[in-house]
Design an enzyme around this catalytic site. Structure first.
Site, PDB file in Angstrom:
ATOM      1  N   HIS A 187     110.037  39.179 -10.638  1.00 47.99           N
ATOM      2  CA  HIS A 187     109.312  39.005  -9.385  1.00 47.99           C
ATOM      3  C   HIS A 187     109.640  37.622  -8.847  1.00 47.99           C
ATOM      4  O   HIS A 187     109.459  36.618  -9.536  1.00 47.99           O
ATOM      5  CB  HIS A 187     107.797  39.140  -9.582  1.00 47.99           C
ATOM      6  CG  HIS A 187     107.043  39.071  -8.293  1.00 47.99           C
ATOM      7  ND1 HIS A 187     106.701  40.190  -7.555  1.00 47.99           N
ATOM      8  CD2 HIS A 187     106.590  38.001  -7.581  1.00 47.99           C
ATOM      9  CE1 HIS A 187     106.070  39.813  -6.456  1.00 47.99           C
ATOM     10  NE2 HIS A 187     105.992  38.487  -6.441  1.00 47.99           N
ATOM     11  N   CYS A 188     110.093  37.564  -7.608  1.00 48.90           N
ATOM     12  CA  CYS A 188     110.541  36.304  -7.017  1.00 48.90           C
ATOM     13  C   CYS A 188     109.537  35.842  -5.958  1.00 48.90           C
ATOM     14  O   CYS A 188     109.341  36.528  -4.946  1.00 48.90           O
ATOM     15  CB  CYS A 188     111.927  36.473  -6.396  1.00 48.90           C
ATOM     16  SG  CYS A 188     112.587  34.964  -5.660  1.00 48.90           S
ATOM     17  N   VAL A 189     108.908  34.695  -6.188  1.00 45.72           N
ATOM     18  CA  VAL A 189     107.932  34.188  -5.221  1.00 45.72           C
ATOM     19  C   VAL A 189     108.605  33.761  -3.925  1.00 45.72           C
ATOM     20  O   VAL A 189     107.961  33.717  -2.870  1.00 45.72           O
ATOM     21  CB  VAL A 189     107.131  33.004  -5.811  1.00 45.72           C
ATOM     22  CG1 VAL A 189     106.282  33.452  -6.978  1.00 45.72           C
ATOM     23  CG2 VAL A 189     108.048  31.862  -6.217  1.00 45.72           C
TER      24      VAL A 189
END
Length: 304
Positions: free
Chosen positions: A153-155
């Site tokens: 998951h990439c912020v």
């Protein structure tokens, strides 16, 4: 009472929206420093200075367009959702179709321990989503759902990176690295002169501050992105996700490693004309099941 810290992971989505604004701000600062303050004025110099400036402006805008295009494709494209009521292919069907989906006659649910992490009893079911779980699929505690071939998951993109947008993410990394490297090289002469000009007060403080900030930001991003680009090239060459790294280390031969060429096509497709763009051809989506994220071919010398 036990605290489930995974519930706080959803707060990362709020941080992600701030990161989008930060990306836009960095692009704006870099554009002003490189194009308006540095390269633009050289257009009027004449000779090879003008020619070089034109080439730099063209290259800057091409990379910027590809970067922004790839970025928003990662942000707005679903990384891959598990079809409703998905179940593993039965043993007989699996053998007939040559599928990589695990041959399971029964599906047992997973159980969650007290801290919210998943402890798998058998492949094929997610107790949180109450749905089947295809190979290479993982549950994201931030998105609160299962993601097909989840990488992480990439912020920065407020989204998961999975089967359906991993190519776009890799292109975003590559073009951002090239753009920040270009910006760093263009701003380097002005950065070297920064201290001399500041001491002599020969340039406005605002101009010096913008160039200094843009150079430091672009240099920092270029160096950090270089590490990520190398890491993902390594993962791509072996058809591995960030999550699967530890699992791959335990395997004698990684079952999804089909050779560098086929591994590349599992992510970028077979249409060479679209390799550098965040797009897939209709033929690739139809002929390469891995791009849809549910079924993956495996090595013939490894039993499924």
């Amino acid at each position: 009472m036990e605290l489930n810290f995974f519930k706080f992971c959803s707060g990362l989505r709020v941080l992600g929206y701030f990161m989008i604004l930060l990306v836009v701000a960095i692009i704006a600062i870099s554009y002003y420093a490189v194009i308006v303050l540095t390269v633009g004025p050289q257009l009027l110099s004449g000779g090879w200075h003008s020619l070089l400036s034109i080439l730099l402006i063209l290259l800057f805008h091409v990379l910027l367009a590809l970067l922004v295009w790839s970025y928003f494709m990662v942000v707005f494209n679903d990384p891959g959702a598990v079809p409703d009521n998905w179940r593993p292919v039965l043993s007989e069907e699996n053998l007939e179709a040559g599928s990589s989906v695990p041959a399971l006659d029964t599906v047992e649910p997973e159980v969650s321990d007290v801290n919210g992490s998943e402890r798998r009893q058998s492949r094929g079911y997610c107790v949180r989503c109450q749905n089947g779980k295809p190979p290479r699929c993982h549950h994201c505690s931030v998105c609160q759902r299962c993601v097909l071939k989840m990488d992480h998951h990439c912020v920065w993109v407020v989204n998961c990176v999975g089967a359906c947008n991993y190519k776009f993410f890799l292109l975003f990394l590559a073009y951002t690295f090239l753009e920040t490297t270009l910006d760093t090289l263009v701003l380097l002469p002005n950065f070297i002169d920064f201290f001399t000009q500041a001491a002599k007060h020969s340039t406005s403080p605002g101009r010096l501050a913008v160039i200094f900030l843009a150079f430091v930001l672009n240099l920092a991003f270029a160096l950090s992105l270089l590490c990520f680009v190398i890491m993902h090239i390594t993962l791509l060459s072996s058809n591995t996700t960030s999550i699967e790294v530890h699992e791959k280390k335990r395997a004698v031969r990684w079952q999804y490693d089909l050779g560098k060429k086929r591994n590349f096509e599992q992510v970028f497709g077979a249409d060479k004309a679209l390799w550098f763009f965040p797009l897939f051809s209709k033929e690739d989506l139809e002929n390469i099941p891995a791009l849809r994220g549910v079924d993956f071919p495996t090595r013939s010398d490894i039993e499924g």
